[in-house]
Design an enzyme around this catalytic site. Structure first.
Site, PDB file in Angstrom:
ATOM      1  N   LYS B  89      41.838  38.794  43.005  1.00 21.19           N
ATOM      2  CA  LYS B  89      41.346  40.155  42.762  1.00 21.19           C
ATOM      3  C   LYS B  89      42.106  41.207  43.564  1.00 21.19           C
ATOM      4  O   LYS B  89      42.233  42.355  43.139  1.00 21.19           O
ATOM      5  CB  LYS B  89      39.852  40.232  43.090  1.00 21.19           C
ATOM      6  CG  LYS B  89      38.976  39.314  42.234  1.00 21.19           C
ATOM      7  CD  LYS B  89      38.734  39.881  40.863  1.00 21.19           C
ATOM      8  CE  LYS B  89      37.869  38.961  40.011  1.00 21.19           C
ATOM      9  NZ  LYS B  89      37.766  39.429  38.619  1.00 21.19           N
ATOM     10  N   GLU B 111      32.558  47.631  39.986  1.00 20.20           N
ATOM     11  CA  GLU B 111      31.490  46.693  39.659  1.00 20.20           C
ATOM     12  C   GLU B 111      31.912  45.358  40.244  1.00 20.20           C
ATOM     13  O   GLU B 111      33.087  45.099  40.455  1.00 20.20           O
ATOM     14  CB  GLU B 111      31.349  46.580  38.139  1.00 20.20           C
ATOM     15  CG  GLU B 111      32.330  45.614  37.450  1.00 20.20           C
ATOM     16  CD  GLU B 111      33.797  46.017  37.558  1.00 20.20           C
ATOM     17  OE1 GLU B 111      34.071  47.211  37.787  1.00 20.20           O
ATOM     18  OE2 GLU B 111      34.674  45.139  37.437  1.00 20.20           O
ATOM     19  N   SER B 377      42.200  30.468  41.156  1.00 23.07           N
ATOM     20  CA  SER B 377      42.022  31.916  41.319  1.00 23.07           C
ATOM     21  C   SER B 377      41.358  32.323  42.631  1.00 23.07           C
ATOM     22  O   SER B 377      41.565  33.421  43.119  1.00 23.07           O
ATOM     23  CB  SER B 377      41.214  32.464  40.142  1.00 23.07           C
ATOM     24  OG  SER B 377      39.981  31.783  40.029  1.00 23.07           O
TER      25      SER B 377
END
Ligand code: PLP
Lengths: 255, 397
Positions: B89, B111, B377
């Site tokens: 991210k 969000e 990830s």
């Protein structure tokens, strides 16, 4: 001339009330509209409850959640509107989100709406470009008005584009907000004046954050009238009959 | 077949910007300027230097020997879990914060589902000295409590999303509503390849560093700059988009996207969008989503908060419909097992999201001479509670 045009030609200070279909009870829609008409309201905007209403604040979100829990469906809204039309000529607008139309089938939705006596549509997340390219011909042929929104951030050139694509009236959002936030109408006067001076094709109704007599009166100074939503939904939450809630609320706006 | 969006943001049938007029000025400004801004030399220089010195890139491409033996193939793990803040991210938040700065925005909203994007956003806003508000579903705040505390420590305000299912979808609604209410000073920093154009393309570009590095690392390790298969989990689809990006046009590479099946496809508790969804609009994008026949968006379920989203990005909808991507699912249980397996075989605790990608290894045909990249990830620190709770079941088996 359809019902909306007729109204704007003959009346000033138009009061348009928003309600969520199926709220507070599934079958209250018809009675609420009838009482609104009896109380002198000029036009109604019937909200099609949606699970994810992006442009709406907490009050309308809540009413939508309740209406969906009550098992409201598009076909039931259409039959409620047909029921209203048996005894009323009040201009009716349907307001909902584009995904609802997509799943119903856009063409089928427009046809059904026209057939049931709906006069206009507000679909806040349908981009004007896609509307004009894909749906305008069909909607116009059916005699429906499509109403677009403008906000204080909308540039003049785009206001003209949205005015051009709209018919019936243009929806002037009073401030940068979702529905139901009390707007400071005094602060927005220069915006309203700017729009007034543009001499647009459509009459204007001001909405979002209109909640009482004062904000309604201010709106009427700059436009053909106003749209009240969240404040009315909140009034329906009060104890008492629908008839009583409706008449008491409208009396506070137009004593 | 083209896998880049057109100027209106459509990937084939999917994408676009289905937004209330109130958002139009902000979104349109981004659409007009994003390519020019992120393509500029000064932007690229700052972006790359932060990726390297702040996030810790390049992340390793690790040959997982014991996992490879188990599956009789060659498994490489792209170690996005080793990024600062523990997931891919951060690649995207660094990119978007630099963009927000260039637009002169002072207030950042985001969000978050698992809290990883929220943490990555709170991290870059702390770095840049900007105000940060993160919307998080109330349910997610409970199941990812450590990440809530991290965001708060970083100076962000975490606001619970109380509507709907109180998860990622509702947090996204609240963030969009916040942006409608603050159009002038606020930048909406979206966490995945979802939302109105240009967000899906912008986020994919920022995440594309994953496959850019993969090319070079594979060349060094295998003598070929592409693998036979890439496996990535899909919530909104940003880590998958980044891992696939530079291979979209290379048909020799099989792109495998793994969705969360939750308790199973037929259980009614799933987040497997392509298998249970249909075409429609969610969060301003025309894509595949889970909904009923009335167009009401249904509540997804997955053990993994980061995959608990009822849609996928428009690029992925296009990969699915065109057949370029192979979409499959992994259940909660399969993901848990894959996580325990990786932990015991390789000494790596993966995020629950990434564990869904790992679970695919046991569900596809693999051969000895193939090279398979699994995009790892994120890391599993945030999921320890769920892992500890279920560990005894695993050890019994
Ligand atoms: C570690 C990790 N992987 C994957 C995801 C899913 O998001 P996306 O599909 O955008 O990569 C998340 C989201 O929170 C995450 O934290």
């Amino acid at each position: 001339m359809n019902r909306i045009e007729n109204l704007f030609q003959n009346k000033k200070n138009i009061l348009n009330i928003y309600l969520t279909a199926g709220y507070p009870k599934l079958n209250d829609t018809v009675e609420i509209v009838k009482e609104l008409e009896n109380a002198g309201v000029d036009m109604v905007e019937i909200g099609m409850p949606f699970s994810d209403p992006l442009a709406d604040g907490p009050v309308i979100q809540h009413s939508s959640t309740v209406a969906l829990k009550n098992c409201m469906t598009l076909n039931l809204i259409f039959s409620q509107i047909q029921e209203i039309r048996k005894s009323s000529d009040i201009p009716i607008i349907m307001m909902g989100y584009f995904n609802q139309l997509m799943q119903y089938g856009e063409e089928a939705f427009f046809e059904k709406a026209a057939h049931c006596g709906v006069d206009g549509l507000i679909i806040p997340d349908l981009p004007v470009e896609i509307y004009s390219e894909t749906y305008n011909d069909k909607v116009k042929k059916l005699g429906l008005d499509m109403i677009f929104l403008i906000s204080p951030q909308t540039e003049n050139e785009r206001i003209r584009l949205l005015d051009e694509a709209s018919s019936g009236f243009l929806y002037v959002v009073s401030s940068a907000s979702t529905t139901g936030k009390i707007s400071n109408m005094e602060q927005e006067k220069s915006y309203f004046e700017r729009i007034q001076k543009m001499k647009l094709k459509n009459p204007l109704l001001i909405g979002f954050g209109i909640s009482d007599k004062k904000s309604y009166d201010t709106a009427c100074n700059y436009a053909s009238g106003a749209i009240i939503g969240s404040a009315f939904i909140r009034a329906l939450e009060k104890n008492g009959s629908i008839k009583q809630s409706v008449h008491e609320f409208i009396k506070t706006i137009r004593p | 077949m083209n896998y880049q969006p057109d100027t209106k943001g459509f990937y084939g049938d999917f994408g676009g910007a289905f937004i209330p007029e109130l958002l139009y000025p902000n979104v349109e400004f981004l659409r007009k300027h994003y390519l020019e801004i992120i393509g500029s030399e000064s932007f690229q220089k700052e972006f790359n230097s932060l990726l390297q010195d702040f996030a810790g890139r390049p992340t390793p491409l690790y040959f997982a020997k014991r996992l490879s033996e188990k599956y009789n193939t060659n498994v490489f793990l792209k170690r996005e879990d080793l990024n600062h803040t523990g997931a891919h991210k951060i690649n995207n938040t660094i990119g978007q914060i630099l963009l927000a700065q260039r637009l002169g925005k002072k207030r950042i909203i985001a969000e978050t589902g698992a809290g990883q994007h929220g943490v990555a956003t709170a991290t870059v806003t702390a770095l840049m000295g900007l105000q940060c508000v993160v919307y998080m579903g109330k349910v997610d705040m409970e199941r990812q409590a450590p990440n809530v505390a991290r965001m708060q420590m970083l100076g962000a305000e975490v606001r619970p999303a109380l509507s709907g299912s109180q998860t990622l979808k509702d947090a996204t609604n609240e963030a969009i509503r916040d942006w409608i209410n603050h159009p002038e000073d606020t930048y909406y920093l979206i966490g995945s390849v979802v939302g109105p154009h240009p967000y899906p393309d912008m986020v994919a570009r920022f995440q594309s560093v994953i496959s850019e590095e993969m090319k070079q690392q594979l060349q060094e390790k295998t003598g070929r700059d592409y693998p036979d298969k890439i496996i990535a989990c899909v919530g909104g689809g940003s880590n998958a988009a980044g891992a696939f990006y530079h291979y979209l046009d290379n048909k020799k590479v099989e792109l495998i996207a793994v969705e969360a099946e939750g308790l199973g496809l037929k259980s009614g508790h799933t987040a497997a969008t392509t298998q249970t969804g249909s075409e429609g609009i969610i969060h301003g994008s025309r894509t595949l989503l889970m909904q009923n026949e009335e167009g009401q968006i249904t509540e997804p379920y997955s053990i993994s908060a980061g995959l608990d989203y009822p849609g996928i990005g428009p690029l992925h909808a296009h990969l699915f419909k065109s057949g370029r991507g192979r979409f499959m699912g992994a259940t909660d249980q399969e993901a848990l097992n894959a996580a325990y397996e990786l932990t015991r075989l390789e000494g790596i605790i993966p995020a629950l999201e990434s564990a869904h990608a790992l679970a695919a290894l046991g569900k596809i045909e693999l051969t000895k001479d193939e090279n398979v990249v699994v995009n790892l990830s994120g890391r599993g620190d945030k999921d320890l509670q769920a892992y500890i709770k279920n560990l005894s079941d695993f050890e019994k088996d």
